[in-house]
Design an enzyme around this catalytic site. Sequence first.
Site, mmCIF file in Angstrom:
data_model
loop_
_atom_site.group_PDB
_atom_site.id
_atom_site.type_symbol
_atom_site.label_atom_id
_atom_site.label_comp_id
_atom_site.label_asym_id
_atom_site.label_seq_id
_atom_site.Cartn_x
_atom_site.Cartn_y
_atom_site.Cartn_z
ATOM 1 N N HIS A 119 5.734 -3.448 4.314
ATOM 2 C CA HIS A 119 6.288 -2.010 3.478
ATOM 3 C C HIS A 119 7.682 -2.069 3.183
ATOM 4 C CE1 HIS A 119 4.132 0.253 7.551
ATOM 5 N NE2 HIS A 119 3.213 0.309 6.660
ATOM 6 N N HIS B 201 5.312 4.786 8.939
ATOM 7 C CA HIS B 201 3.951 3.944 7.248
ATOM 8 C C HIS B 201 3.871 5.053 6.204
ATOM 9 C CE1 HIS B 201 1.385 1.099 10.524
ATOM 10 N NE2 HIS B 201 2.374 2.147 11.284
HETATM 11 C C1 LIG Z 1 -2.334 -5.057 4.531
HETATM 12 C C2 LIG Z 1 -2.079 -3.989 4.209
HETATM 13 C C3 LIG Z 1 -1.443 -3.257 5.256
HETATM 14 C C4 LIG Z 1 -1.214 -1.804 5.211
HETATM 15 N N1 LIG Z 1 -1.370 -0.547 6.147
HETATM 16 C C5 LIG Z 1 -0.799 0.659 5.719
HETATM 17 C C6 LIG Z 1 -1.027 1.890 7.116
HETATM 18 O O1 LIG Z 1 -1.898 1.665 7.235
HETATM 19 N N2 LIG Z 1 -0.719 3.039 6.887
HETATM 20 C C7 LIG Z 1 0.229 3.377 5.187
HETATM 21 O O2 LIG Z 1 0.821 4.341 4.976
HETATM 22 N N3 LIG Z 1 0.088 1.599 4.242
HETATM 23 C C8 LIG Z 1 0.524 0.776 4.513
HETATM 24 N N4 LIG Z 1 0.148 0.375 3.831
HETATM 25 C C9 LIG Z 1 1.277 0.203 3.331
HETATM 26 C C10 LIG Z 1 0.463 0.913 1.842
HETATM 27 O O3 LIG Z 1 -0.422 0.825 1.956
HETATM 28 C C11 LIG Z 1 1.853 0.895 0.216
HETATM 29 O O4 LIG Z 1 2.259 0.846 0.922
HETATM 30 C C12 LIG Z 1 0.978 1.059 -0.768
HETATM 31 O O5 LIG Z 1 -0.055 1.157 -1.210
HETATM 32 C C13 LIG Z 1 2.057 1.067 -1.465
HETATM 33 O O6 LIG Z 1 1.403 1.897 -2.780
HETATM 34 P P1 LIG Z 1 2.290 1.285 -4.477
HETATM 35 O O7 LIG Z 1 1.708 2.237 -5.038
HETATM 36 O O8 LIG Z 1 3.796 1.157 -4.452
HETATM 37 O O9 LIG Z 1 1.487 -0.550 -4.424
HETATM 38 P P2 LIG Z 1 0.587 -0.288 -4.089
HETATM 39 O O10 LIG Z 1 -0.721 0.641 -3.912
HETATM 40 O O11 LIG Z 1 0.266 -1.964 -3.953
HETATM 41 O O12 LIG Z 1 -0.183 -0.399 -6.245
HETATM 42 C C14 LIG Z 1 0.503 -1.225 -6.799
HETATM 43 C C15 LIG Z 1 -0.727 -2.167 -7.921
HETATM 44 O O13 LIG Z 1 -0.070 -2.569 -9.213
HETATM 45 C C16 LIG Z 1 -1.421 -3.218 -9.545
HETATM 46 N N5 LIG Z 1 0.003 -4.684 -9.733
HETATM 47 C C17 LIG Z 1 0.451 -5.036 -9.612
HETATM 48 N N6 LIG Z 1 1.490 -6.185 -11.076
HETATM 49 C C18 LIG Z 1 0.342 -5.948 -12.425
HETATM 50 C C19 LIG Z 1 0.566 -6.179 -13.000
HETATM 51 N N7 LIG Z 1 1.460 -7.273 -13.752
HETATM 52 N N8 LIG Z 1 -0.359 -5.843 -14.271
HETATM 53 C C20 LIG Z 1 -1.652 -5.084 -13.962
HETATM 54 N N9 LIG Z 1 -1.378 -4.016 -12.314
HETATM 55 C C21 LIG Z 1 -0.647 -4.817 -11.344
HETATM 56 C C22 LIG Z 1 -1.639 -3.968 -7.958
HETATM 57 O O14 LIG Z 1 -2.679 -4.804 -8.846
HETATM 58 C C23 LIG Z 1 -1.678 -2.611 -7.094
HETATM 59 O O15 LIG Z 1 -3.479 -2.395 -7.258
HETATM 60 C C24 LIG Z 1 0.045 -1.382 4.348
HETATM 61 C C25 LIG Z 1 -0.414 -2.079 2.852
HETATM 62 C C26 LIG Z 1 -0.707 -3.720 3.249
HETATM 63 C C27 LIG Z 1 -0.323 -5.161 1.750
#
Ligand SMILES: Cc1cc2nc3c(=O)[nH]c(=O)nc-3n(C[C@H](O)[C@H](O)[C@H](O)COP(=O)(O)OP(=O)(O)OC[C@H]3O[C@@H](n4cnc5c(N)ncnc54)[C@H](O)[C@@H]3O)c2cc1C
Length: 613
Positions: free
Chosen positions: A548, A591
Site C-alpha cells: 500500500h 486498504h
Molecule cells: C498483492 C497485493 C495485494 C493487495 N491487496 C489489496 C486489498 O486486498 N485491498 C485493497 O484495497 N488494496 C490492495 N492492494 C493495493 C491496491 O491493489 C493498489 O493500491 C492499487 O491497485 C494501486 O492502484 P494504482 O493505479 O496506483 O496502480 P496499479 O493498479 O498497480 O496500476 C499501475 C499500472 O501501471 C502499469 N505500469 C507500470 N509501469 C509501466 C510502464 N513503464 N509502462 C506501462 N505500464 C506501466 C502496471 O503494469 C499497472 O497495470 C494490494 C496490492 C497488491 C500488490
Amino acid sequence: MAFPFCLLALYAQFTSAIPASDALSRSYDYVILGGGLAGLTLANRLSEDPGTQVLVLEAGDVRLDDPLINIPGFLGSTVGNASYDWLFTTVPQVNANNNSFTWDRGKVLGGSTAINFMAWGRPALNEIDAIGALGNPGWTGENLFKYMRKAETFTHPDPAYAAANNLTFIDSAHGKTGPVHNSFSRFISDGQKPWLSALETLGVQKIEDALAGEDVGAWMAPATIDGISVTRSYAASAYYAPVSHRSNLIVVTGAEVNRIVSGKRSDGLVVATGIEFSLDSQSRSLSVKSGAEVILSTGTIKTPQLLELSGIGNPQILTPLGIETKVSLPGVGEGIIDQYFFGVSYELNNDSIVTLDSLRDPTFEAEALTEYETNKTGIMTIGVTGFALVPLQTIVGTANATALIDAQARKIATGNYSAVQKEKWNTIIQGLREPTKRGYIELVAFPGFFTTASAPKEGKKYITFTGNLHFPFSTGSIHVASADPSSQPAIDPHYFEEDFDIQVMASVLKFIRKLGGTGGFKGTHSNPCARPKHSTDYIKNHGGPEYHTIGSASMLPRAKGGVVSPEFKVYGTSNIRVVDLSILPLQISAHPMSTLYGVAEKAADIIRGIVTV
Ligand SMILES: Cc1cc2nc3c(=O)[nH]c(=O)nc-3n(C[C@H](O)[C@H](O)[C@H](O)COP(=O)(O)OP(=O)(O)OC[C@H]3O[C@@H](n4cnc5c(N)ncnc54)[C@H](O)[C@@H]3O)c2cc1C
Ligand SMILES: *[C@@H]1O[C@H](CO)[C@@H](O)[C@H](O)[C@H]1NC(C)=O
Ligand SMILES: *[C@@H]1O[C@H](CO)[C@@H](O)[C@H](O)[C@H]1NC(C)=O
Ligand SMILES: *[C@@H]1O[C@H](CO)[C@@H](O)[C@H](O)[C@H]1NC(C)=O
Ligand SMILES: *[C@@H]1O[C@H](CO)[C@@H](O)[C@H](O)[C@H]1NC(C)=O
Ligand SMILES: *[C@@H]1O[C@H](CO)[C@@H](O)[C@H](O)[C@H]1NC(C)=O
Ligand SMILES: *[C@@H]1O[C@H](CO)[C@@H](O)[C@H](O)[C@H]1NC(C)=O
Ligand SMILES: *[C@@H]1O[C@H](CO)[C@@H](O)[C@H](O)[C@H]1NC(C)=O
C-alpha cells in the site's frame, strides 16, 4: 498470443477495426500511462465523451478470461508469478536485519487490482480532511466519499446468512450503480467464527459498517467480488470491459513506457510532446499533439522513476546519471510510507474445518472448482472477511500508550526535521491521541496458513492473525538508480527506522498471542510459530509489505516538497498529471482500493472541467 502486442479491441466485438500500426499513428487528447486501477478508471470516464480520443499504454497483458484472476478462491495465487507481477525488491533494510523485501505489483491490464486480496475498506472521513489540511483545497472526506460511492455497486447479502454471520452494513454508505462490484463472501471458514466475540472480550467492539466514515472496531468486510457472477471485480472487468467497444478508447498492452519527451513553452512550463516506450523489446515512440495531456498512472513505484527518467525530479539525483533536469522538483520519490505486516498462523484442532489450506489437496481443489462452477458456492467463492482496527491504547493500555506517544511527540518537536515532515508526523500523533477517531493497528483473520516462519503441516488447517501497521512514522524514498528504464528503481522504505514502529509491532505480536488464546479460539488452536522471545526478529524476518505504498509523487504545495497540485498537475509542467496511489501524502487506515477509485473518479471530473477541485 500471436500478435507482438495486443490491441484490446481485438478482444471486443469489432475484431480488426483498428490495425495495430494505426493505433499509434492516431492522435489523442489523453495519453494515459498504465492501465491499472487509476488508469482504467480515467480511461472509462474521459472516453464517455465520444469526441475525446483516449489512449492507454499498459506494460502487462490482457487477461480478462483468466480463472486465476477471476475465481475468488485463487486469491494470492498470481502474486510472485512474473506473468502477472513486476516483482520489485527493496534495497536491504538496515533496521530490519538487512533483509530485502519483494514488492509485488500487478503487471497486467487492471494493475494490482488483478492480483490483490480484494479487501474493500475505507478510511475515516477525518483522514481525508487531514490530507486537505496539509494544503489541498477541495479535499475533504465528505467530497471524496461521494466519489467512492460513485465507483461502487454493493450487493446485499442473503438476510438469513447475514444474520447468522454478523454481516452488517449501513446501506446509505454504499454505491448502487458504480462499476466496481463488492459483496460479502459467500463462504466464511468455521476457523474464524470466534473472531468478533474474542475481540469483544479484548475490548474491541463490533461496528456496523467500516465503510461509513468511522472505522475503529471490528467488523465483517465485503470484498471486490461481484455478488451475482461471484467473480473478482477489478479495474479491467469493471472500468474497461463494459466500454471496450468505444472507438475513441484504445488500449495497447505489452507497451512499457520509458520516458516522456518534452519541450518548454514560452511561459517556462515544460510541455510533454511525446512518449517513448517499448513493445516486445522494440523501441517505439508516439507524439502527443498540442493541447493534449499525458497522465501518469503507473503506480507508486514506477511513477517516480518515469518522472525522473523524463527529467522531472531532484537535479542531485538526475545529473550524476546523465539525465537532463527539465523541472527541478526535489519532492519526486521522497516521503514514501509503506504499511508493514506480519502474520501468526495457528493450527486448528479440528481437521474437518475447510480453509484455504484445504486447496493444497488436489482432489479437494478439483471438487471445490466443480462446486464453484455448478453452484457458485463453497471455498472458491471466498473473500477475506474478518477485520479490526485497534487503537494503540487497547494494545498496550492507556498509560503505556500515553508514555509512548508523548516520547515520540517530544522527539518530533525537538528533532532536526523539515517543517513538512513534522507536520505529517503530527497528524499521526494527533490520530494516536484520538483513539476512537483514527484506526491505527489493523488485525485480519486470514482463513489459512500465511507466514514464512514455518511450513504448514500436511492435512492441517490454520487461521492466521495478521498485525498491520497502518500509520508508520518511518519514511523512505523511491528513486531512479540508472538511466536504463528497464532497470528497477532503488526502493527504500526505511522500515523501522523510527523505533516507535518496531516497539509497537512487538506489542501487537503479544496482543495477537492473547487473541489466539481468547474465547472460541482458546484451546482449539495451538501455535507452532512465534515465540515471544526474539519478537522483533520474528517481525523483521517474517513480516513484509502490505503493498500500500504512498507518497512518491505527493499532492502538497510545491514549497512543502509537493509534486502535484490538488488538480493532479505536476508542478512546472503544462500538461502532465499524476493520478495513482503515489499522490497520497499521508497513509490511510484502510486498504486503499476504494479510496483510490474515488480519487480517480474525482480526477476525471477535474480533468474534464466538471469541477474545479
Ligand atoms: C498483492 C497485493 C495485494 C493487495 N491487496 C489489496 C486489498 O486486498 N485491498 C485493497 O484495497 N488494496 C490492495 N492492494 C493495493 C491496491 O491493489 C493498489 O493500491 C492499487 O491497485 C494501486 O492502484 P494504482 O493505479 O496506483 O496502480 P496499479 O493498479 O498497480 O496500476 C499501475 C499500472 O501501471 C502499469 N505500469 C507500470 N509501469 C509501466 C510502464 N513503464 N509502462 C506501462 N505500464 C506501466 C502496471 O503494469 C499497472 O497495470 C494490494 C496490492 C497488491 C500488490
Ligand atoms: C504463472 O502464470 C502462468 C499464466 O497463468 C501459468 O501458466 C504458470 O503456470 C504460472 N506459474 C506458476 C509457477 O504458477
Ligand atoms: C547491515 O549491513 C550494514 C552494512 O553492510 C552493517 O554495518 C550492519 O552490521 C548490518 N546489520 C545487521 C543486523 O546485519
Ligand atoms: C456477532 O458479533 C457479536 C459482537 O458484537 C458477538 O458477540 C457474536 O458472537 C457474533 N456472532 C457471530 C455468529 O459471529
Ligand atoms: C469440526 O468442524 C466441522 C466443520 O466445520 C464441524 O461440522 C464439526 O462439528 C466440528 N467438530 C467439532 C468436534 O467441533
Ligand atoms: C449443487 O447444489 C445442489 C443443491 O444444493 C446439490 O445437490 C449439488 O450436489 C451441488 N453440486 C455440486 C457440484 O456441489
Ligand atoms: C505497560 O508496560 C509495562 C512495561 O513495559 C508492561 O509491563 C505492562 O504489561 C504494559 N501494560 C499493558 C497493558 O500492556
Ligand atoms: C539539520 O538538518 C539539515 C538538513 O539535513 C542540516 O543541513 C543541518 O546541518 C542540521 N542542523 C543541525 C543543527 O544538526
